[in-house]
Design an enzyme around this catalytic site. Structure first.
Site, PDB file in Angstrom:
ATOM      1  N   TRP A 155       0.766  -1.455  -0.131  1.00  0.00           N
ATOM      2  CA  TRP A 155       0.030   0.101  -0.004  1.00  0.00           C
ATOM      3  C   TRP A 155       0.691   1.198  -0.013  1.00  0.00           C
ATOM      4  O   TRP A 155       0.155   2.461  -0.004  1.00  0.00           O
ATOM      5  CB  TRP A 155      -0.912  -0.086   1.213  1.00  0.00           C
ATOM      6  CG  TRP A 155      -0.115  -0.302   2.593  1.00  0.00           C
ATOM      7  CD1 TRP A 155       0.059  -1.600   3.255  1.00  0.00           C
ATOM      8  CD2 TRP A 155       0.818   0.602   3.292  1.00  0.00           C
ATOM      9  NE1 TRP A 155       0.808  -1.509   4.323  1.00  0.00           N
ATOM     10  CE2 TRP A 155       1.165  -0.197   4.261  1.00  0.00           C
ATOM     11  CE3 TRP A 155       1.107   1.882   3.179  1.00  0.00           C
ATOM     12  CZ2 TRP A 155       2.163   0.315   5.293  1.00  0.00           C
ATOM     13  CZ3 TRP A 155       1.741   2.485   3.922  1.00  0.00           C
ATOM     14  CH2 TRP A 155       2.473   1.751   5.140  1.00  0.00           C
ATOM     15  N   ASN A 156       2.034   1.195   0.381  1.00  0.00           N
ATOM     16  CA  ASN A 156       2.890   2.697   0.410  1.00  0.00           C
ATOM     17  C   ASN A 156       3.262   3.301  -0.733  1.00  0.00           C
ATOM     18  O   ASN A 156       3.392   4.530  -0.897  1.00  0.00           O
ATOM     19  CB  ASN A 156       4.222   2.266   1.257  1.00  0.00           C
ATOM     20  CG  ASN A 156       5.174   1.268   0.715  1.00  0.00           C
ATOM     21  OD1 ASN A 156       4.658   0.488  -0.130  1.00  0.00           O
ATOM     22  ND2 ASN A 156       6.213   1.373   1.395  1.00  0.00           N
ATOM     23  N   SER A 233       6.349  -7.238   2.969  1.00  0.00           N
ATOM     24  CA  SER A 233       6.974  -7.620   4.192  1.00  0.00           C
ATOM     25  C   SER A 233       7.932  -8.866   3.811  1.00  0.00           C
ATOM     26  O   SER A 233       7.612  -9.592   3.008  1.00  0.00           O
ATOM     27  CB  SER A 233       6.236  -7.905   5.308  1.00  0.00           C
ATOM     28  OG  SER A 233       5.450  -9.158   4.911  1.00  0.00           O
ATOM     29  N   GLU A 254      10.782  -8.048  -3.325  1.00  0.00           N
ATOM     30  CA  GLU A 254      11.364  -6.719  -2.852  1.00  0.00           C
ATOM     31  C   GLU A 254      10.794  -6.693  -1.275  1.00  0.00           C
ATOM     32  O   GLU A 254       9.755  -6.357  -1.415  1.00  0.00           O
ATOM     33  CB  GLU A 254      10.877  -5.613  -3.691  1.00  0.00           C
ATOM     34  CG  GLU A 254      11.578  -5.690  -5.118  1.00  0.00           C
ATOM     35  CD  GLU A 254      12.843  -5.083  -5.303  1.00  0.00           C
ATOM     36  OE1 GLU A 254      13.432  -4.806  -4.166  1.00  0.00           O
ATOM     37  OE2 GLU A 254      13.532  -5.290  -6.384  1.00  0.00           O
ATOM     38  N   LEU A 255      11.652  -6.992  -0.457  1.00  0.00           N
ATOM     39  CA  LEU A 255      11.031  -6.727   0.841  1.00  0.00           C
ATOM     40  C   LEU A 255      11.456  -6.078   1.979  1.00  0.00           C
ATOM     41  O   LEU A 255      11.747  -4.722   1.396  1.00  0.00           O
ATOM     42  CB  LEU A 255      11.546  -8.347   1.238  1.00  0.00           C
ATOM     43  CG  LEU A 255      11.217  -9.557   0.632  1.00  0.00           C
ATOM     44  CD1 LEU A 255      11.597 -10.818   0.962  1.00  0.00           C
ATOM     45  CD2 LEU A 255       9.893  -9.535   0.073  1.00  0.00           C
ATOM     46  N   GLU A 386      12.059  -2.562  11.517  1.00  0.00           N
ATOM     47  CA  GLU A 386      11.610  -1.680  10.583  1.00  0.00           C
ATOM     48  C   GLU A 386      10.479  -1.019  11.341  1.00  0.00           C
ATOM     49  O   GLU A 386       9.364  -1.514  11.542  1.00  0.00           O
ATOM     50  CB  GLU A 386      11.246  -2.085   9.322  1.00  0.00           C
ATOM     51  CG  GLU A 386      10.978  -1.402   8.369  1.00  0.00           C
ATOM     52  CD  GLU A 386      10.597  -2.402   6.778  1.00  0.00           C
ATOM     53  OE1 GLU A 386       9.851  -3.175   6.997  1.00  0.00           O
ATOM     54  OE2 GLU A 386      10.752  -1.674   5.897  1.00  0.00           O
TER      55      GLU A 386
END
Ligand code: NAP
Length: 485
Positions: A155-156, A233, A254-255, A386
């Site tokens: 969502w970011n 994530s 891509e984590l 994080e």
């Protein structure tokens, strides 16, 4: 503000048509700046995913057979359509995700650059002719599209995370089934509106919303889908990578990250503060490349902390992203606010000092004050996890080797940053940091022309650049005999 009806669909896009979920179920979408519901989208599961994959598979031969230029022409038309709708798409993105309009506009424009880059790069998918060890045979290496690709995005960055995957897949000749986050589905569904309008063949682009676990399971297990590209994530990435591995599918992951941001004694402190503000507080601290651990060398620690505090207090303004002058939108939901709160109270409980901010902002929406703590140490949560929010934690270090050791003491390896004016140190530190992306005297480094990807638990593969296309291609070796030599 109401949703823009020209760009918004409360339906999923499969095989060129819009439909509801089979069972009619829906998911509510809220605006994190107000907490209000802005609409609903279909709650799809395995059956709809299977149909979307079948549609993509049917479209594959035709899409693959087009020349790179023909595919690129359609991709450029899609970009023209995106830019023609930039205002509407910007408002949509801000409404569902919360980031300030200027950031949303920048995100969409960067997404377009990725698609245009790959539209051109497709013309350079070269093969090889390898000198043959046999006089009567020839060796030819070609690159071919992997086939149907499943894309799962967070969502970011509701628009650009899709753009960088979709651009590479389409350019390589792969149709795609896209599953955005249920928190920000409208920016994704708008791609369906625009793809339909500019004439993409049915089934080349399919977009589904719904139950993430069911959609993910179908993507992993359906034999027709040959690759999964995921951004999100590390927990979910490992789950998908494990399941895709059982079916021997290609993956790009891509984590998460836990980026160190190192300020050496010889740094230009004003530039370092500018970089820290951009790296830490962009998107309210909700980027995978956000500085999470700010390591400052002993000699400049207090000066840096003072300058950063002054900049945060003068420059950062939380509020509804639709309003002028706002730089800090809301966090995505209550869980995100609670996580920042937990990291702050854990740090303060273990001896850190609050320099500015530190509290959630009461009232409607999910906001948290831009926050700085000093005296952070390795036993605090912020050192290991994080935060994904507006908390700048300042750690102190003594020498270069200690900074490198501290920076590498994490299972993550996405982005890192350091500030120095010493050329020798630049290369020593750059070469010893175990990260996929290194910003030297720069806090924001993403561009479509450079590779973007992590190492260790931050993932596999790259997006953007010529390397990004390789992730969507298989290599084929053909040995040609019977030539009559
Ligand atoms: P997330 O929970 O992993 O969600 C990412 C996507 O995975 C969403 O579409 C989500 O769907 C879906 N998902 C959740 N559970 C799933 C399952 N069991 N099977 C299949 N799909 C599933 O991550 P997030 O909290 O949204 O995003 C933040 C994370 O993304 C951070 O760790 C950040 O660092 C990382 N990130 C990495 C990059 C990068 O390039 N390395 C870029 C941006 C973000 P729903 O939302 O619908 O549940």
């Amino acid at each position: 503000m109401a949703l823009d009806t020209a760009l918004t669909r409360e339906a999923v896009f499969i095989d060129g048509s819009w439909s509801a979920a089979d069972g009619g179920g829906t998911i509510e979408v809220t605006n994190p700046a107000t907490g209000g519901v802005i609409g609903t989208v279909p709650n799809c599961g395995r059956a709809e995913t299977e149909r979307a994959i079948a549609a993509a598979y049917k479209a594959f031969p035709g899409w693959k057979a087009l020349t790179a230029e023909q595919r690129g022409t359609l991709m450029h038309k899609l970009c023209d359509e995106i830019m023609a709708n930039l205002d509407g798409l910007t408002r949509l993105l801000t409404l569902e995700m919360g980031k300030p309009m200027a950031e949303a506009r920048g995100e969409i424009s960067l997404g377009v650059k990725y698609i245009r880059f790959f539209a051109e790069e497709a013309k350079r998918v070269y093969g090889d002719v390898i000198p043959s060890p046999w006089g009567d045979r020839r060796i030819i290496v070609t690159k071919e599209p992997v086939g149907v690709v499943g894309s799962i995005t967070p969502w970011n960055f509701p628009n650009s995370m899709i753009a960088r995957k979709l651009g590479a897949a389409l350019a390589a000749g792969c149709p795609m089934v896209i599953k955005p986050s249920e928190l920000t589905p409208y920016s994704a569904l708008a791609y369906g509106v625009m793809a339909g309008k500019v004439g993409f063949p049915k089934g080349v682009i399919n977009i589904l919303t719904g139950d993430a676990a069911e959609i993910g399971a179908e993507m992993c297990e359906n034999p027709v889908l040959r690759k999964i590209t995921f951004t999100g994530s590390t927990r979910v990435g490992k789950l998908l990578a494990g399941n895709a591995g059982k079916h021997m599918k290609k993956i790009s992951m891509e984590l998460g990250g836990n980026a160190p941001f190192i300020v050496f004694d010889d740094a230009d402190l004003d530039k370092a503060v500018e970089g820290a503000i951009a790296s830490k507080f962009r998107n309210s601290g909700q980027t995978c490349v956000c500085a999470n651990r700010i390591y400052v060398q002993h000699g400049v620690y207090d000066a840096f902390a003072e300058k950063l505090k002054a900049a945060v207090e003068a420059q950062l303004k939380p509020g509804n992203g639709l309003d002028d002058g706002v730089t800090q939108g809301p966090l995505i939901n209550e869980a995100a606010v609670s996580k920042v709160e937990a990291h702050v109270s854990d740090a303060l409980g273990k001896g850190a000092h609050l320099k500015t901010g530190g509290r959630r902002i009461t009232g409607a929406g999910t906001f948290f004050e831009p926050t700085i703590v000093t005296g952070a140490t390795g036993d605090m949560k912020v050192a290991h996890e994080e935060t994904f929010g507006p908390l700048a934690a300042l750690f102190r270090f003594t020498d270069e080797q200690e900074a490198i050791t501290l920076a590498n003491s994490t299972e993550y390896g996405l982005a890192c940053y350091f500030y120095t004016q010493d050329l020798g140190r630049t290369f020593r530190v750059m070469e010893n940091l175990e990260y996929g992306l290194v910003g030297v005297n720069e806090g924001v480094i993403t561009t479509e022309v450079a590779p973007f990807g992590g190492v260790k638990d931050s993932g596999l593969g790259n997006e953007g650049s010529k390397y990004g296309l390789d992730d969507y291609l298989n290599i084929k070796y053909s040995c040609i005999g019977g030539l009559g030599f």
